[in-house]
Write a protein that holds these residues in place. Structure first.
Motif, PDB file in Angstrom:
ATOM      1  N   TYR A   1      -1.374  16.645  -9.244  1.00 29.63           N
ATOM      2  CA  TYR A   1      -0.265  15.513  -8.844  1.00 29.63           C
ATOM      3  C   TYR A   1      -0.481  15.040  -7.410  1.00 29.63           C
ATOM      4  CZ  TYR A   1       1.561  16.676 -13.425  1.00 29.63           C
ATOM      5  OH  TYR A   1       1.675  17.006 -14.739  1.00 29.63           O
ATOM      6  N   TRP A   2      -0.381  13.597  -7.042  1.00 27.37           N
ATOM      7  CA  TRP A   2      -0.035  13.175  -5.602  1.00 27.37           C
ATOM      8  C   TRP A   2       1.220  12.998  -5.562  1.00 27.37           C
ATOM      9  CZ3 TRP A   2      -3.651  13.775  -1.924  1.00 27.37           C
ATOM     10  CH2 TRP A   2      -3.268  13.236  -0.708  1.00 27.37           C
ATOM     11  N   ILE A   3       2.065  13.433  -4.542  1.00 29.12           N
ATOM     12  CA  ILE A   3       3.292  13.417  -4.328  1.00 29.12           C
ATOM     13  C   ILE A   3       3.752  13.101  -2.891  1.00 29.12           C
ATOM     14  CG2 ILE A   3       4.061  14.942  -6.368  1.00 29.12           C
ATOM     15  CD1 ILE A   3       4.775  16.864  -3.878  1.00 29.12           C
ATOM     16  N   GLU A   4       5.033  12.726  -2.769  1.00 32.67           N
ATOM     17  CA  GLU A   4       5.452  12.354  -1.255  1.00 32.67           C
ATOM     18  C   GLU A   4       4.726  10.962  -0.468  1.00 32.67           C
ATOM     19  OE1 GLU A   4       5.333  16.241   0.220  1.00 32.67           O
ATOM     20  OE2 GLU A   4       6.658  16.962  -1.235  1.00 32.67           O
ATOM     21  N   ALA A   5       4.089  10.077  -1.299  1.00 30.67           N
ATOM     22  CA  ALA A   5       3.646   9.086  -0.559  1.00 30.67           C
ATOM     23  C   ALA A   5       4.865   8.104  -0.325  1.00 30.67           C
ATOM     24  CB  ALA A   5       2.689   8.417  -1.419  1.00 30.67           C
ATOM     25  N   ALA A   6       4.732   7.317   0.876  1.00 30.07           N
ATOM     26  CA  ALA A   6       5.788   6.006   0.792  1.00 30.07           C
ATOM     27  C   ALA A   6       4.985   4.640   0.652  1.00 30.07           C
ATOM     28  CB  ALA A   6       6.092   5.947   2.530  1.00 30.07           C
ATOM     29  N   TYR A   7       5.769   3.936   0.072  1.00 31.59           N
ATOM     30  CA  TYR A   7       5.339   2.597  -0.343  1.00 31.59           C
ATOM     31  C   TYR A   7       5.707   1.422   0.579  1.00 31.59           C
ATOM     32  CZ  TYR A   7       5.299  -1.653  -2.993  1.00 31.59           C
ATOM     33  OH  TYR A   7       4.792  -3.063  -3.355  1.00 31.59           O
ATOM     34  N   VAL A   8       4.767   0.692   0.989  1.00 32.21           N
ATOM     35  CA  VAL A   8       4.796  -0.634   1.879  1.00 32.21           C
ATOM     36  C   VAL A   8       4.470  -1.688   1.635  1.00 32.21           C
ATOM     37  CG1 VAL A   8       4.439  -1.057   4.473  1.00 32.21           C
ATOM     38  CG2 VAL A   8       4.508   1.372   3.605  1.00 32.21           C
ATOM     39  N   GLN A   9       5.367  -2.747   1.618  1.00 32.10           N
ATOM     40  CA  GLN A   9       5.020  -4.012   1.383  1.00 32.10           C
ATOM     41  C   GLN A   9       5.017  -4.918   2.398  1.00 32.10           C
ATOM     42  OE1 GLN A   9       8.029  -6.162  -1.124  1.00 32.10           O
ATOM     43  NE2 GLN A   9       6.643  -7.134  -2.321  1.00 32.10           N
ATOM     44  N   TYR A  10       4.132  -5.782   2.593  1.00 31.06           N
ATOM     45  CA  TYR A  10       3.990  -6.369   3.841  1.00 31.06           C
ATOM     46  C   TYR A  10       4.052  -7.933   3.758  1.00 31.06           C
ATOM     47  CZ  TYR A  10      -0.910  -6.360   2.861  1.00 31.06           C
ATOM     48  OH  TYR A  10      -2.234  -6.378   2.225  1.00 31.06           O
ATOM     49  N   PHE A  11       4.369  -8.754   4.607  1.00 31.77           N
ATOM     50  CA  PHE A  11       4.348 -10.308   4.669  1.00 31.77           C
ATOM     51  C   PHE A  11       4.126 -10.728   5.984  1.00 31.77           C
ATOM     52  CE2 PHE A  11       7.868  -8.349   2.031  1.00 31.77           C
ATOM     53  CZ  PHE A  11       7.710  -9.074   0.937  1.00 31.77           C
TER      54      PHE A  11
ATOM     55  N   PHE B   1       0.795  -1.163  -0.018  1.00 29.44           N
ATOM     56  CA  PHE B   1      -0.054  -0.023   0.062  1.00 29.44           C
ATOM     57  C   PHE B   1       0.741   1.343   0.067  1.00 29.44           C
ATOM     58  CE2 PHE B   1       0.323  -1.424   4.456  1.00 29.44           C
ATOM     59  CZ  PHE B   1       0.800  -0.578   5.068  1.00 29.44           C
ATOM     60  N   PHE B   2       0.195   2.346  -0.380  1.00 30.89           N
ATOM     61  CA  PHE B   2       0.954   3.675  -0.222  1.00 30.89           C
ATOM     62  C   PHE B   2       0.232   4.554   0.882  1.00 30.89           C
ATOM     63  CE2 PHE B   2       1.809   2.390  -4.543  1.00 30.89           C
ATOM     64  CZ  PHE B   2       2.649   2.947  -4.800  1.00 30.89           C
ATOM     65  N   VAL B   3       1.127   5.039   1.532  1.00 31.54           N
ATOM     66  CA  VAL B   3       0.800   6.050   2.737  1.00 31.54           C
ATOM     67  C   VAL B   3       1.276   7.341   2.650  1.00 31.54           C
ATOM     68  CG1 VAL B   3       1.153   6.287   5.200  1.00 31.54           C
ATOM     69  CG2 VAL B   3       0.821   3.972   4.234  1.00 31.54           C
ATOM     70  N   GLY B   4       0.396   8.284   3.110  1.00 28.92           N
ATOM     71  CA  GLY B   4       0.802   9.778   3.076  1.00 28.92           C
ATOM     72  C   GLY B   4       0.959  10.482   1.797  1.00 28.92           C
ATOM     73  N   GLY B   5       1.726  11.644   1.771  1.00 24.46           N
ATOM     74  CA  GLY B   5       1.573  12.337   0.575  1.00 24.46           C
ATOM     75  C   GLY B   5       0.680  13.409   0.529  1.00 24.46           C
ATOM     76  N   ARG B   6       0.613  14.443  -0.569  1.00 25.35           N
ATOM     77  CA  ARG B   6      -0.042  15.430  -0.632  1.00 25.35           C
ATOM     78  C   ARG B   6      -0.298  15.742  -1.973  1.00 25.35           C
ATOM     79  NH1 ARG B   6       3.067  20.516  -1.496  1.00 25.35           N
ATOM     80  NH2 ARG B   6       5.478  19.746  -1.662  1.00 25.35           N
TER      81      ARG B   6
ATOM     82  N   VAL C   1       9.518  -0.719   4.103  1.00 21.18           N
ATOM     83  CA  VAL C   1       9.058   0.737   3.597  1.00 21.18           C
ATOM     84  C   VAL C   1      10.251   1.079   2.729  1.00 21.18           C
ATOM     85  CG1 VAL C   1       8.873   3.049   4.231  1.00 21.18           C
ATOM     86  CG2 VAL C   1       8.274   1.026   5.948  1.00 21.18           C
ATOM     87  N   ASP C   2       9.600   1.762   1.415  1.00 21.26           N
ATOM     88  CA  ASP C   2      10.245   2.640   0.638  1.00 21.26           C
ATOM     89  C   ASP C   2       9.773   3.860   0.925  1.00 21.26           C
ATOM     90  OD1 ASP C   2      11.901   0.441  -0.596  1.00 21.26           O
ATOM     91  OD2 ASP C   2      10.431   0.570  -2.469  1.00 21.26           O
ATOM     92  N   ASN C   3      10.672   4.732   1.697  1.00 27.03           N
ATOM     93  CA  ASN C   3      10.441   5.984   1.859  1.00 27.03           C
ATOM     94  C   ASN C   3      10.018   6.977   1.012  1.00 27.03           C
ATOM     95  OD1 ASN C   3       9.396   8.223   3.681  1.00 27.03           O
ATOM     96  ND2 ASN C   3      10.909   7.270   5.246  1.00 27.03           N
ATOM     97  N   VAL C   4       9.828   8.304   1.192  1.00 30.22           N
ATOM     98  CA  VAL C   4       9.655   9.328   0.037  1.00 30.22           C
ATOM     99  C   VAL C   4      10.727   9.422  -0.729  1.00 30.22           C
ATOM    100  CG1 VAL C   4       9.245  11.742  -0.129  1.00 30.22           C
ATOM    101  CG2 VAL C   4       7.967  10.623   1.693  1.00 30.22           C
ATOM    102  N   GLU C   5      10.704   9.353  -2.105  1.00 31.04           N
ATOM    103  CA  GLU C   5      11.475   9.550  -3.142  1.00 31.04           C
ATOM    104  C   GLU C   5      12.585   8.385  -3.267  1.00 31.04           C
ATOM    105  OE1 GLU C   5      14.683  10.211  -1.846  1.00 31.04           O
ATOM    106  OE2 GLU C   5      14.734  11.716  -0.304  1.00 31.04           O
TER     107      GLU C   5
ATOM    108  N   ALA D   1       8.173   3.996  -3.931  1.00 31.65           N
ATOM    109  CA  ALA D   1       7.295   5.203  -3.439  1.00 31.65           C
ATOM    110  C   ALA D   1       7.224   6.459  -4.582  1.00 31.65           C
ATOM    111  CB  ALA D   1       7.854   5.963  -2.233  1.00 31.65           C
ATOM    112  N   GLY D   2       6.442   7.289  -4.351  1.00 31.53           N
ATOM    113  CA  GLY D   2       6.097   8.408  -5.046  1.00 31.53           C
ATOM    114  C   GLY D   2       7.154   9.276  -5.337  1.00 31.53           C
ATOM    115  N   PHE D   3       7.551   9.486  -6.494  1.00 32.88           N
ATOM    116  CA  PHE D   3       8.532  10.423  -6.938  1.00 32.88           C
ATOM    117  C   PHE D   3       7.936  11.904  -7.221  1.00 32.88           C
ATOM    118  CE2 PHE D   3      11.565   7.188  -6.737  1.00 32.88           C
ATOM    119  CZ  PHE D   3      12.822   7.492  -6.528  1.00 32.88           C
ATOM    120  N   CYS D   4       8.924  13.016  -7.026  1.00 31.60           N
ATOM    121  CA  CYS D   4       8.326  14.174  -7.485  1.00 31.60           C
ATOM    122  C   CYS D   4       9.383  14.925  -8.431  1.00 31.60           C
ATOM    123  CB  CYS D   4       8.297  15.153  -6.387  1.00 31.60           C
ATOM    124  SG  CYS D   4       7.648  16.800  -6.903  1.00 31.60           S
ATOM    125  N   ALA D   5       8.871  14.816  -9.761  1.00 35.32           N
ATOM    126  CA  ALA D   5       9.952  15.169 -10.917  1.00 35.32           C
ATOM    127  C   ALA D   5       9.478  16.659 -11.531  1.00 35.32           C
ATOM    128  CB  ALA D   5      10.005  14.205 -11.895  1.00 35.32           C
TER     129      ALA D   5
END
Length: 306
Positions: free
Chosen positions: A43-53, A10-15, A101-105, A109-113
């Protein structure tokens, strides 16, 4: 044997940001696709990506959240550069439920270009800088240098100005997951202490591997939460790492003064010599993880009610 009841992400946070007033321009997307690109829009930016097991029969009452270091991604917990099983595999074999976690950028996770949103320039880490910072130049180190390309390949750019965004993203991750334990490496080690302090009602244990950016003080009233910092070898030979270790010890003292239960483990004091900053990739990475698991086994907040 690993038996999981669920995996996912899932993705978490951002703006949300809106871009206006930019001129369209022509782009070539493939050998058969050329078109006008309009950068204006939402655009939606600055979200973190999380994979779980998640384990069918978990070892602990709460899952473990893995937080990567600077210039790295969640891939650092997977196979080692020389092809041995990484800590993610070993944790799953040990019955631990894990969130990566793959944190912001970073990573997935979501990058901001978008121009002008992140004001500073990204930094990339060269092999030469890595070898110095990671302490690969000392005789007897245990990082598999013949596989250095495997570490270089997973090194990604980082933006110096996103630290506050990353801190908030990890806090958002913890709030999404609920009660958990945190394990962070390097920059991520400082972030897990920040998050553990900010959402102290949800964090049952906090582990930092050779952290920097650790808080200097904590508000009183920590609910006896266990915390650990771990350092490898050659710390005293390196001026920068001596300073990091001193600050980490002071942070543990502050944690205890605020009501927590923290300690520092130096691997050489356990007879484990040669560990670099990349202890989860060193030739004895399984032995280092065993130290961490033994510590988690002793944490009251991790125990299952039988």
């Amino acid at each position: 044997m690993i038996t999981l009841r669920k995996t996912g992400s899932f993705f978490v946070g951002g703006r949300r940001v809106n871009v206006r007033g930019q001129a369209p321009y022509r782009v070539t997307l493939s050998s058969t696709s050329t078109r006008d690109y309009d950068p204006n829009g939402t655009y939606w930016i600055e979200a973190a990506y999380v994979q779980y097991f998640l384990q069918a029969t978990p070892r602990y009452a709460v899952p473990l959240v893995l937080m990567h270091g600077g210039g790295l991604t969640g891939a650092m917990w997977e196979d080692t550069p020389d092809g041995r099983p990484g800590w993610l595999q070993r944790l799953l074999e040990a019955g631990v439920s894990v969130y990566v976690v793959d944190n912001v950028e970073r990573g997935r996770a979501g990058f901001c270009a978008l121009d002008g949103i992140w004001p500073d320039r990204p930094l990339s880490r060269s092999d030469e800088e890595s070898a110095k910072i990671y302490r690969f130049g000392y005789a007897g180190h245990r990082f598999p240098l013949d596989a250095m390309q495997g570490l270089s390949a997973q090194t990604v750019p980082r933006w110096p100005g996103t630290s506050a965004l990353q801190r908030q993203a990890l806090i958002d991750v913890v709030r999404r997951i609920g009660p958990c334990a945190l394990l962070g490496f390097s920059q991520g080690g400082g972030l897990v202490f920040d998050a553990a302090d900010a959402v102290r009602d949800l964090v049952r244990a906090c582990i930092a591997l050779e952290p920097h950016g650790v808080p200097a003080s904590f508000d009183a009233g920590l609910p006896g939460t266990s915390a650990l910092v771990v350092f490898g070898d050659f710390i005293e030979e390196d001026r920068a790492w001596r300073a990091h270790a001193t600050r980490a010890s002071a942070s543990i003292d502050a944690w205890n003064a605020a009501g927590g239960e923290g300690e520092r483990i130096d691997l050489p004091a356990l007879g484990m010599r040669g560990n670099t900053h990349m202890m989860m990739m060193d030739e004895n990475s399984d032995d280092v993880l065993r130290v961490v698991l033994d510590w988690l086994d002793r944490c009251a907040g991790m125990r299952l009610m039988r």
